[in-house]
Design a protein around this motif. Structure first.
Motif, PDB file in Angstrom:
ATOM      1  N   LEU A 332     -35.067 -17.649  99.229  1.00  0.00           N
ATOM      2  CA  LEU A 332     -34.383 -16.576  98.712  1.00  0.00           C
ATOM      3  C   LEU A 332     -34.825 -15.448  99.641  1.00  0.00           C
ATOM      4  O   LEU A 332     -35.949 -14.861  99.666  1.00  0.00           O
ATOM      5  N   ASP A 333     -33.755 -14.573  99.925  1.00  0.00           N
ATOM      6  CA  ASP A 333     -33.879 -13.262 100.681  1.00  0.00           C
ATOM      7  C   ASP A 333     -34.039 -12.184  99.404  1.00  0.00           C
ATOM      8  O   ASP A 333     -34.101 -12.509  97.970  1.00  0.00           O
ATOM      9  N   GLU A 334     -33.866 -10.852  99.803  1.00  0.00           N
ATOM     10  CA  GLU A 334     -34.246 -10.078  98.808  1.00  0.00           C
ATOM     11  C   GLU A 334     -33.179  -9.775  97.775  1.00  0.00           C
ATOM     12  O   GLU A 334     -33.013  -8.910  96.746  1.00  0.00           O
ATOM     13  N   GLU A 335     -32.085 -10.276  98.273  1.00  0.00           N
ATOM     14  CA  GLU A 335     -30.783 -10.136  97.294  1.00  0.00           C
ATOM     15  C   GLU A 335     -30.669 -11.276  96.307  1.00  0.00           C
ATOM     16  O   GLU A 335     -29.432 -11.798  96.012  1.00  0.00           O
ATOM     17  N   ASN A 336     -31.720 -12.231  96.633  1.00  0.00           N
ATOM     18  CA  ASN A 336     -31.610 -13.639  95.803  1.00  0.00           C
ATOM     19  C   ASN A 336     -30.523 -14.708  96.547  1.00  0.00           C
ATOM     20  O   ASN A 336     -30.121 -15.285  95.722  1.00  0.00           O
ATOM     21  N   LYS A 337     -30.097 -14.262  97.627  1.00  0.00           N
ATOM     22  CA  LYS A 337     -29.373 -15.183  98.384  1.00  0.00           C
ATOM     23  C   LYS A 337     -30.143 -16.365  99.230  1.00  0.00           C
ATOM     24  O   LYS A 337     -31.063 -16.138  99.686  1.00  0.00           O
ATOM     25  N   LEU A 338     -29.510 -17.471  99.273  1.00  0.00           N
ATOM     26  CA  LEU A 338     -30.221 -18.573 100.057  1.00  0.00           C
ATOM     27  C   LEU A 338     -30.502 -18.296 101.370  1.00  0.00           C
ATOM     28  O   LEU A 338     -29.526 -18.055 102.090  1.00  0.00           O
ATOM     29  N   VAL A 339     -31.743 -18.631 101.783  1.00  0.00           N
ATOM     30  CA  VAL A 339     -31.919 -18.468 103.214  1.00  0.00           C
ATOM     31  C   VAL A 339     -32.142 -20.004 103.890  1.00  0.00           C
ATOM     32  O   VAL A 339     -33.117 -20.788 103.500  1.00  0.00           O
ATOM     33  N   ASN A 340     -31.134 -20.280 104.628  1.00  0.00           N
ATOM     34  CA  ASN A 340     -31.485 -21.871 105.478  1.00  0.00           C
ATOM     35  C   ASN A 340     -31.066 -21.727 106.802  1.00  0.00           C
ATOM     36  O   ASN A 340     -30.744 -22.639 107.497  1.00  0.00           O
ATOM     37  N   THR A 341     -31.351 -20.684 107.455  1.00  0.00           N
ATOM     38  CA  THR A 341     -31.358 -20.425 108.992  1.00  0.00           C
ATOM     39  C   THR A 341     -32.891 -20.329 109.551  1.00  0.00           C
ATOM     40  O   THR A 341     -33.446 -19.663 108.857  1.00  0.00           O
ATOM     41  N   PRO A 342     -33.067 -20.844 110.634  1.00  0.00           N
ATOM     42  CA  PRO A 342     -34.250 -20.891 111.249  1.00  0.00           C
ATOM     43  C   PRO A 342     -34.588 -19.440 111.661  1.00  0.00           C
ATOM     44  O   PRO A 342     -33.829 -18.602 111.814  1.00  0.00           O
ATOM     45  N   ASN A 343     -36.003 -19.317 111.549  1.00  0.00           N
ATOM     46  CA  ASN A 343     -36.298 -18.135 111.942  1.00  0.00           C
ATOM     47  C   ASN A 343     -36.187 -16.479 111.360  1.00  0.00           C
ATOM     48  O   ASN A 343     -36.222 -15.628 111.713  1.00  0.00           O
ATOM     49  N   ILE A 344     -35.431 -16.958 110.044  1.00  0.00           N
ATOM     50  CA  ILE A 344     -35.376 -15.741 109.251  1.00  0.00           C
ATOM     51  C   ILE A 344     -36.328 -16.093 107.953  1.00  0.00           C
ATOM     52  O   ILE A 344     -36.085 -17.038 107.490  1.00  0.00           O
ATOM     53  N   SER A 345     -36.947 -15.062 107.583  1.00  0.00           N
ATOM     54  CA  SER A 345     -38.097 -15.185 106.581  1.00  0.00           C
ATOM     55  C   SER A 345     -37.440 -15.119 105.038  1.00  0.00           C
ATOM     56  O   SER A 345     -36.393 -14.363 104.951  1.00  0.00           O
ATOM     57  N   GLY A 346     -38.088 -15.670 104.034  1.00  0.00           N
ATOM     58  CA  GLY A 346     -37.506 -15.441 102.620  1.00  0.00           C
ATOM     59  C   GLY A 346     -38.565 -15.718 101.596  1.00  0.00           C
ATOM     60  O   GLY A 346     -39.706 -16.438 102.195  1.00  0.00           O
ATOM     61  N   GLU A 347     -38.402 -15.409 100.508  1.00  0.00           N
ATOM     62  CA  GLU A 347     -39.445 -15.800  99.601  1.00  0.00           C
ATOM     63  C   GLU A 347     -39.422 -17.338  99.081  1.00  0.00           C
ATOM     64  O   GLU A 347     -38.329 -17.714  98.897  1.00  0.00           O
ATOM     65  N   ILE A 348     -40.583 -17.965  99.121  1.00  0.00           N
ATOM     66  CA  ILE A 348     -40.593 -19.310  98.525  1.00  0.00           C
ATOM     67  C   ILE A 348     -40.572 -19.447  97.145  1.00  0.00           C
ATOM     68  O   ILE A 348     -41.195 -18.920  96.401  1.00  0.00           O
ATOM     69  N   CYS A 349     -39.470 -20.252  96.735  1.00  0.00           N
ATOM     70  CA  CYS A 349     -39.270 -20.608  95.292  1.00  0.00           C
ATOM     71  C   CYS A 349     -39.110 -22.071  95.072  1.00  0.00           C
ATOM     72  O   CYS A 349     -38.887 -22.804  96.064  1.00  0.00           O
ATOM     73  N   VAL A 350     -39.452 -22.415  93.705  1.00  0.00           N
ATOM     74  CA  VAL A 350     -39.933 -24.055  93.619  1.00  0.00           C
ATOM     75  C   VAL A 350     -39.304 -24.052  92.317  1.00  0.00           C
ATOM     76  O   VAL A 350     -39.218 -23.259  91.131  1.00  0.00           O
ATOM     77  N   SER A 351     -38.364 -25.340  92.065  1.00  0.00           N
ATOM     78  CA  SER A 351     -38.209 -25.827  90.769  1.00  0.00           C
ATOM     79  C   SER A 351     -38.486 -27.262  90.711  1.00  0.00           C
ATOM     80  O   SER A 351     -38.864 -27.840  91.576  1.00  0.00           O
TER      81      SER A 351
END
Length: 498
Positions: A332-351
């Motif tokens: 997830l990015d800082e706006e809680n939107k899904l990151v699914n593009t290569p080479n763009i960082s996001g926070e690891i979330c788990v369910s």
């Protein structure tokens, strides 16, 4: 309904369950002694109540762990080497009514746990097994009931107790052992302390498959030659180790002395594995499977993995890979939107069912990181936001990119740098301080303003935090450079490290 105790009871009763130096115990003996411990604790432990185990790792410690589970409670190992202040902080969080220790640590336990019921484990293996009472307890238990509480670093200076349930352990271990082909014939060499969640994979993988758990004494890690002798003599097949432990052997050229040729699986975690150290292990053991696993304590051991491909050239680091089956890992990015593009960082979330039950007796902090999935407004889906950053490569493998905040992984332990700062500031004469981590050289740096010396800070920290949280580098400043917002300018300090 499955419980982890079923792992214990389904194995070949005559098989060696655990080896520790010159001692060993069969599964039949382990079950019998654990049930005796449980029988003697029935009237001393309430259902799901935490019991502190104040002992070093060993066969007896496992008997106590499983005995507590038979009695209906859950266990939390507290290392007797921890400073008293940290032990008391853990006690305040758990509000435990009962402490189990051994003769060796009994006097220290009386000092630290004043006014609490302290029981010697040696007194818990006599009498009769109360089969009927133990069975009634089993029937009343749920798979979401807690098994253990492991403590991690906390930014406020108060350690956080992660509560992990039967269901989470079983769901993870069943997948883990099948995925990495852990068998009854395996001998799993346990490196990690029993209060560190890497040991959960050792203990419960062995129980799940009826393997033998080989406990490696801590003292051997200060002598690589003796450590390798121990692995070779006992025919260890599986190393589920922290990176720092594997690098200890290669740093001192241990594999030039002796190669543990029986090892067929190396599963590492905790830090980024330096490629030159990994290459040494793979060159010396040309047929070994090497797997990099990632995951914080809060999600029951691990949530992603990557098996090293010998035909692939790894330019930078080994990826942390893809999610384990039955776990959802996403960014997830800082706006809680899904990151699914290569080479763009996001926070690891788990369910998934891997999620722990949160932090014991700490709803405020639990609610900050265990939350509803912001991508799902249709039904309840709890997720854990790890605070770790990652990005995908072109193959959609995840690569670890550091911490979102100031929490780091050092010597296999997760540390909140702010916890070190909190402790240093308690020392008279320290006006301000800030701790940074030099990831390249793997060193903790303490910058401070005050009248104290480096030696004063070291002496103070050694009685207040674990040894791995004591910085190795110190810089005394006249004052900190501040940003325009009045905060300490970390970039200036980072340049000083360079």
């Amino acid at each position: 309904m499955k419980q982890v105790l079923e792992y214990l009871e389904k194995n070949d009763k005559n098989k060696t369950a655990v080896i520790c130096e010159n001692e060993s115990i069969t599964y039949e003996e382990l079950i019998s002694k654990s049930k005796l411990v449980g029988s003697n604790l029935i009237n001393k432990v309430k259902i799901n109540e935490p019991v502190i185990v104040f002992m070093d790792k060993g066969i007896t410690t496992l008997e106590v762990f499983f005995g507590i589970l038979y009695s209906g409670g859950c266990y939390s190992l507290v290392n007797p080497e921890f400073p008293q202040n940290r032990i008391k902080s853990i006690l305040n969080t758990l509000e435990a009514k009962c402490v189990i220790t051994n003769i060796e640590n009994y006097e220290k336990a009386k000092e630290v746990f004043n006014g609490i019921n302290i029981i010697k484990c040696e007194d818990l293996v006599s009498g009769s097994i109360l089969e009927s009472e133990l069975e009634n307890i089993r029937r009343s238990k749920l798979d979401i009931d807690p098994v253990y509480i492991n403590f991690t670093s906390g930014s406020t200076g108060v350690p956080k107790g992660v509560v992990v349930s039967n269901r989470s352990i079983i769901d993870f271990i069943d997948v883990f052992t099948n995925l990495f082909d852990i068998k009854e014939s395996d001998i799993i060499a346990n490196q990690a302390p029993f209060d560190f969640d890497v040991s959960v994979k050792d203990i419960y993988s062995a129980l799940c498959k009826g393997s033998t758990l080989l406990i490696v004494p801590k003292k051997l890690f200060s002598s690589p030659a003796n450590l390798l002798d121990y692995l070779v003599i006992n025919n260890a097949t599986t190393l589920i180790w922290a990176v720092s432990a594997l690098c200890l052997i290669t740093t001192f050229h241990g594999l030039d002395y002796k190669v543990p040729t029986s090892v067929n699986k190396i599963i590492y975690s905790g830090e980024v594995m330096p490629l030159k150290h990994l290459k040494i292990w793979m060159d010396k053991l040309p047929n070994v499977r090497v797997i990099n696993v990632y995951g914080p304590t809060e999600i029951t051991c691990n949530c992603t993995y990557h098996e090293v491909d010998r035909s692939r050239t790894y330019v930078e680091n080994i990826p942390i890979g893809k999610s384990f089956p039955n776990e959802k890992v996403f960014l997830l990015d800082e706006e809680n939107k899904l990151v699914n593009t290569p080479n763009i960082s996001g926070e690891i979330c788990v369910s998934g069912t891997c999620l722990s039950l949160g932090y014991y007796n700490n709803k405020e902090v639990t609610d900050k990181v265990f939350m509803q999935n912001p991508l799902n407004n249709k039904y309840i889906e709890p997720i854990y936001k790890t605070g770790d950053l990652a990005m995908y490569d072109e193959n959609m493998d995840l690569f670890f990119k550091g911490r979102k905040d100031f929490q780091i992984k050092y010597m296999g332990h997760r540390i909140e740098l702010e916890e070190i700062d909190t402790e240093v500031l308690k020392l008279d004469g320290v006006k301000r301080c800030l701790t940074l981590f030099d990831e390249k050289k793997s060193k903790l740096w303490c910058f401070y303003v005050g009248e104290v010396t480096k030696e004063d800070i070291i002496s103070f920290l050694k009685v207040n935090v674990p040894e791995y949280m004591v910085p190795t580098k110190y810089v005394k400043l006249e004052e900190f450079t501040l940003t325009k917002n009045g905060k300490i300018d970390r970039n200036v300090l980072k340049e000083m490290i360079k």
